[in-house]
Design an enzyme around this catalytic site. Structure first.
Site, PDB file in Angstrom:
ATOM      1  N   GLU A 183     -37.366   3.466  31.039  1.00  0.00           N
ATOM      2  CA  GLU A 183     -36.336   2.791  30.248  1.00  0.00           C
ATOM      3  C   GLU A 183     -35.278   3.758  29.725  1.00  0.00           C
ATOM      4  O   GLU A 183     -34.080   3.518  29.880  1.00  0.00           O
ATOM      5  CB  GLU A 183     -36.974   2.061  29.048  1.00  0.00           C
ATOM      6  CG  GLU A 183     -35.925   1.421  28.164  1.00  0.00           C
ATOM      7  CD  GLU A 183     -36.476   0.659  26.969  1.00  0.00           C
ATOM      8  OE1 GLU A 183     -37.661   0.811  26.648  1.00  0.00           O
ATOM      9  OE2 GLU A 183     -35.698  -0.088  26.369  1.00  0.00           O
ATOM     10  N   THR A 226     -39.786  -0.991  20.105  1.00  0.00           N
ATOM     11  CA  THR A 226     -39.102   0.066  19.335  1.00  0.00           C
ATOM     12  C   THR A 226     -38.646  -0.446  17.966  1.00  0.00           C
ATOM     13  O   THR A 226     -38.715   0.277  16.971  1.00  0.00           O
ATOM     14  CB  THR A 226     -37.910   0.632  20.138  1.00  0.00           C
ATOM     15  OG1 THR A 226     -38.426   1.202  21.341  1.00  0.00           O
ATOM     16  CG2 THR A 226     -37.174   1.707  19.385  1.00  0.00           C
ATOM     17  N   ASP A 247     -40.666  -3.684  30.514  1.00  0.00           N
ATOM     18  CA  ASP A 247     -41.296  -4.482  29.448  1.00  0.00           C
ATOM     19  C   ASP A 247     -42.596  -5.129  29.942  1.00  0.00           C
ATOM     20  O   ASP A 247     -43.449  -5.501  29.135  1.00  0.00           O
ATOM     21  CB  ASP A 247     -40.367  -5.615  28.986  1.00  0.00           C
ATOM     22  CG  ASP A 247     -39.079  -5.106  28.349  1.00  0.00           C
ATOM     23  OD1 ASP A 247     -39.151  -4.163  27.550  1.00  0.00           O
ATOM     24  OD2 ASP A 247     -38.012  -5.664  28.662  1.00  0.00           O
ATOM     25  N   ASP A 255     -42.216   2.182  29.946  1.00  0.00           N
ATOM     26  CA  ASP A 255     -41.598   1.854  28.663  1.00  0.00           C
ATOM     27  C   ASP A 255     -42.289   2.752  27.649  1.00  0.00           C
ATOM     28  O   ASP A 255     -43.449   2.537  27.286  1.00  0.00           O
ATOM     29  CB  ASP A 255     -41.820   0.364  28.319  1.00  0.00           C
ATOM     30  CG  ASP A 255     -40.927  -0.066  27.177  1.00  0.00           C
ATOM     31  OD1 ASP A 255     -40.539   0.802  26.366  1.00  0.00           O
ATOM     32  OD2 ASP A 255     -40.624  -1.271  27.081  1.00  0.00           O
ATOM     33  N   ILE A 280     -41.946   3.378  24.456  1.00  0.00           N
ATOM     34  CA  ILE A 280     -42.415   2.583  23.307  1.00  0.00           C
ATOM     35  C   ILE A 280     -41.894   1.175  23.527  1.00  0.00           C
ATOM     36  O   ILE A 280     -40.686   0.928  23.424  1.00  0.00           O
ATOM     37  CB  ILE A 280     -41.892   3.110  21.947  1.00  0.00           C
ATOM     38  CG1 ILE A 280     -42.335   4.554  21.706  1.00  0.00           C
ATOM     39  CG2 ILE A 280     -42.386   2.202  20.808  1.00  0.00           C
ATOM     40  CD1 ILE A 280     -41.842   5.145  20.369  1.00  0.00           C
ATOM     41  N   ASP A 281     -42.779   0.262  23.862  1.00  0.00           N
ATOM     42  CA  ASP A 281     -42.365  -1.142  23.895  1.00  0.00           C
ATOM     43  C   ASP A 281     -42.593  -1.659  22.478  1.00  0.00           C
ATOM     44  O   ASP A 281     -43.696  -1.542  21.932  1.00  0.00           O
ATOM     45  CB  ASP A 281     -43.215  -1.915  24.913  1.00  0.00           C
ATOM     46  CG  ASP A 281     -42.735  -3.354  25.042  1.00  0.00           C
ATOM     47  OD1 ASP A 281     -41.519  -3.584  24.903  1.00  0.00           O
ATOM     48  OD2 ASP A 281     -43.580  -4.242  25.251  1.00  0.00           O
TER      49      ASP A 281
HETATM   50  C1  IPD Z   1     -38.299  -5.210  23.714  1.00  0.00           C
HETATM   51  C2  IPD Z   1     -39.551  -5.888  23.248  1.00  0.00           C
HETATM   52  C3  IPD Z   1     -39.261  -7.314  22.805  1.00  0.00           C
HETATM   53  C4  IPD Z   1     -38.576  -8.120  23.866  1.00  0.00           C
HETATM   54  C5  IPD Z   1     -37.331  -7.415  24.349  1.00  0.00           C
HETATM   55  C6  IPD Z   1     -37.639  -5.998  24.789  1.00  0.00           C
HETATM   56  P1  IPD Z   1     -38.191  -2.533  23.468  1.00  0.00           P
HETATM   57  O1  IPD Z   1     -38.569  -3.929  24.223  1.00  0.00           O
HETATM   58  O2  IPD Z   1     -40.519  -5.934  24.264  1.00  0.00           O
HETATM   59  O3  IPD Z   1     -40.454  -7.976  22.491  1.00  0.00           O
HETATM   60  O4  IPD Z   1     -38.232  -9.355  23.317  1.00  0.00           O
HETATM   61  O5  IPD Z   1     -36.767  -8.139  25.412  1.00  0.00           O
HETATM   62  O6  IPD Z   1     -36.448  -5.343  25.154  1.00  0.00           O
HETATM   63  O7  IPD Z   1     -36.706  -2.454  23.429  1.00  0.00           O
HETATM   64  O8  IPD Z   1     -38.802  -2.577  22.147  1.00  0.00           O
HETATM   65  O9  IPD Z   1     -38.801  -1.517  24.383  1.00  0.00           O
HETATM   66 CA    CA Z   2     -39.653  -2.856  26.063  1.00  0.00          CA
HETATM   67 CA    CA Z   3     -38.842   0.619  24.801  1.00  0.00          CA
END
Ligand code: IPD
Ligand code: CA
Ligand code: CA
Length: 291
Positions: A77, A102, A231, A97, A99-100
Site C-alpha cells: 500500500e 490506520t 485490504d 497492508d 497497518i490495515d
Molecule cells: C481501510 C480500512 C477500512 C476500509 C477502507 C480501507 P487502511 O484501510 O480497511 O476499514 O473501510 O476502505 O482503506 O487505510 O486503514 O489501511
Molecule cells: Ca487497508
Molecule cells: Ca493501511
C-alpha cells in the site's frame, strides 16, 4: 522457475519467513501504539492517513522477504501510494497492508491488522493477519484450513439476515471518486438492512478485522465497496479456509482486484445480501486474481 513449479513445501517456506517478519513488525506497531500519539500525514484525501509506523512496517516486510527470496514481487500500500508502479505478474507476489486500520491506529482504537497475502500465478495462496495489540495471529494456506493462534476457526451457520449481525460501512473513502451519489446508495443499503430485521450492523474501521470476524463466526457477513487489493488479500484466504462464502457483491466470483467483496458464513445469507443491496461499480485495479 515457472510459477507452476512452486510446491506446497515452497509455500510453507515462504510462509514461515513471512510469519517471523510479521511478528517483528508487530513489535514496532505495539510499541508505537503505546505512545500517546503518532505523526500523521494524509495521502489521496483527508480520510486517507499514513504514519511513520505504516512505512516502517512495509519496509521491514519487503526488505526481509526480498533478502530471503530475491525473485519475489511486492504490491504494498505505502509503496504504491509513494508512486511505485502497481505490477502484477505470475511470480510469487506479496500483497501488503502494513497497518490495515490506520485511522484506528492513529486514534488508538485497538482494531488493526498487519496483512500479508501471497499470490502466485494470479491465485491467492496464503494469508496472514496479525493484530499485535490483541496478540491475535490469523493464518491460512490454500486448502489447509484457517487458524487463530494455531487453533482452527470456522464461520457461523447463520443463514438469514433477520438472525445476522453484519459489517458494512458508509464508505468515507469513496467520496473522492463517487461523491454524494455514493453516500445515498450506502445509506439506502443501510436502511434496507435495518428494515430486513438484522440483529445489528457493525463497522470496525478495518476490513481485515471485519473479514476475520466473519472467519471466526463473530459476525455473519461483511460487504464493502471501494476496497484496494491489500485490504482484502490476506483475509480472503482466511475467510475461504474457515469455510466462508466469498463473492463479488453482485453475486459473481470473488476477484481480489475488483475493489469490492461480500463474504458470509453461509451461501444463502450472502445471496440474500447480494440481492438486497444496490451495487456500486468500481474499475478493477488490474488483471483478475482469484482464490
Ligand atoms: C481501510 C480500512 C477500512 C476500509 C477502507 C480501507 P487502511 O484501510 O480497511 O476499514 O473501510 O476502505 O482503506 O487505510 O486503514 O489501511
Ligand atoms: Ca487497508
Ligand atoms: Ca493501511
Amino acid at each position: 522457475m515457472t510459477a507452476a513449479q512452486y510446491s506446497d513445501a515452497d509455500v510453507d517456506r515462504f510462509f514461515d519467513v513471512a510469519i517471523s517478519l510479521v511478528e517483528r513488525a508487530g513489535i514496532l506497531v505495539l510499541h508505537a501504539f503505546k505512545q500517546p500519539s503518532s505523526k500523521v500525514t494524509t495521502k489521496s484525501s483527508d480520510t486517507d492517513l499514513v504514519t511513520e509506523t505504516d512505512k516502517a512496517v512495509e519496509d521491514l516486510l519487503i526488505q526481509g522477504l526480498s533478502k530471503e527470496f530475491p525473485d519475489h514481487k511486492f504490491i504494498g500500500e505505502e509503496s504504491v501510494s509513494s508512486g511505485q508502479k502497481f505490477e502484477l505478474t505470475d511470480a510469487p507476489t506479496w500483497i501488503i497492508d502494513p497497518i490495515d486500520g490506520t485511522t484506528n491506529f492513529v486514534h488508538r482504537i485497538p482494531l488493526l491488522g498487519i496483512c500479508l497475502g501471497l499470490v502466485i500465478e494470479k491465485q491467492l495462496k496464503a494469508g496472514i493477519v496479525y493484530n499485535p495489540i490483541s496478540g491475535d495471529l490469523y493464518t491460512a494456506k490454500h486448502g489447509k484450513g484457517a487458524f487463530k493462534n494455531g487453533f482452527p476457526i470456522r464461520v457461523s451457520n447463520t443463514d438469514a439476515l433477520n438472525k445476522a449481525v453484519i459489517c458494512t460501512t458508509l464508505g468515507e473513502h469513496n467520496f473522492k471518486d463517487h461523491g454524494e451519489k455514493y453516500l445515498d446508495t450506502a445509506l439506502s443499503n443501510h436502511r434496507k438492512v435495518v428494515l430486513s430485521g438484522a440483529r445489528g450492523i457493525r463497522t470496525f474501521g478495518c476490513s481485515s478485522i471485519n473479514m476475520i470476524y466473519v472467519a471466526q463466526g463473530s459476525i455473519d457477513a461483511y460487504i464493502e465497496y471501494g476496497l484496494r487489493c491489500w485490504d482484502a488479500a490476506a483475509a480472503a484466504v482466511i475467510v475461504k479456509e474457515a469455510g466462508g462464502y466469498l463473492i463479488d457483491p453482485t453475486g459473481g466470483p470473488f476477484n481480489l482486484m475488483s475493489r469490492c467483496l461480500l463474504c458470509a458464513g453461509e451461501e444463502k445469507l450472502a445471496k440474500e445480501i447480494s440481492s438486497l443491496f444496490t451495487h456500486a461499480k468500481f474499475e478493477p485495479e488490474s488483471e483478475a486474481v482469484y482464490y
